[in-house]
Scaffold this active site. Structure first.
Site, mmCIF file in Angstrom:
data_model
loop_
_atom_site.group_PDB
_atom_site.id
_atom_site.type_symbol
_atom_site.label_atom_id
_atom_site.label_comp_id
_atom_site.label_asym_id
_atom_site.label_seq_id
_atom_site.Cartn_x
_atom_site.Cartn_y
_atom_site.Cartn_z
ATOM 1 N N ILE A 7 0.902 -1.141 0.000
ATOM 2 C CA ILE A 7 0.000 0.000 0.000
ATOM 3 C C ILE A 7 0.943 1.193 0.000
ATOM 4 C CG2 ILE A 7 -1.701 1.308 1.308
ATOM 5 C CD1 ILE A 7 -2.901 -1.348 2.149
ATOM 6 N N THR A 9 1.014 4.160 0.875
ATOM 7 C CA THR A 9 1.168 5.040 2.031
ATOM 8 C C THR A 9 1.822 4.352 3.232
ATOM 9 O OG1 THR A 9 -1.076 4.500 2.751
ATOM 10 C CG2 THR A 9 -0.800 6.476 1.372
ATOM 11 N N CYS A 10 2.156 3.095 3.089
ATOM 12 C CA CYS A 10 2.729 2.302 4.180
ATOM 13 C C CYS A 10 4.243 2.526 4.267
ATOM 14 C CB CYS A 10 2.414 0.833 3.941
ATOM 15 S SG CYS A 10 3.232 -0.311 5.068
ATOM 16 N N ASP A 11 4.726 3.001 5.414
ATOM 17 C CA ASP A 11 6.158 3.250 5.605
ATOM 18 C C ASP A 11 6.989 1.978 5.487
ATOM 19 O OD1 ASP A 11 5.814 5.978 5.964
ATOM 20 O OD2 ASP A 11 5.687 5.819 8.153
#
Length: 115
Positions: A7, A9-11
């Site tokens: 995803i 936006t996942c760090d």
């Protein structure tokens, strides 16, 4: 070629992507939110990793589910929930095309993978 299911936006997904790039590993990404999760893709992933290993019970999506859904979780209901909420999948997921699926990422996990 490897596939990294993420995803955007996942760090942790970003760290995994950088680790693969640093090792010169050719890969493509599949954003579970943008590109979706079909039933056939889910089954492909579940052939390589146990169902309970890929359900992210620490996610906001999991916490927001009705308690009834969490309490009655079994193989069939988990599949339906994952299809309805692809963000319930632990990520990143690294599919090397052969054998097991690497679920999640911690620094150093991809150090032995080469391109």
């Amino acid at each position: 070629m490897f596939t990294l299911y993420v995803i955007d936006t996942c760090d942790t997904c970003r760290k995994a992507r950088k680790a693969l790039e640093a090792n010169g590993v050719p890969f493509k990404t599949h954003d579970l939110r943008k590109d979706g999760l079909s039933a056939s893709l889910l089954e492909h992933l579940l052939e390589r990793a146990p169902l309970l290993e890929v359900v992210n019970k620490r996610s906001k999506t999991w916490r927001d589910l009705p308690q009834e859904d969490k309490d009655s979780l079994d193989a069939n209901s988990a599949r339906q929930l994952l299809l309805q909420h692809p963000t319930l999948l632990k990520r990143p997921l690294l599919d090397t095309g052969s054998g097991a699926l690497k679920v999640g990422y911690r620094d150093g996990d991809y150090d032995k993978i080469s391109g």
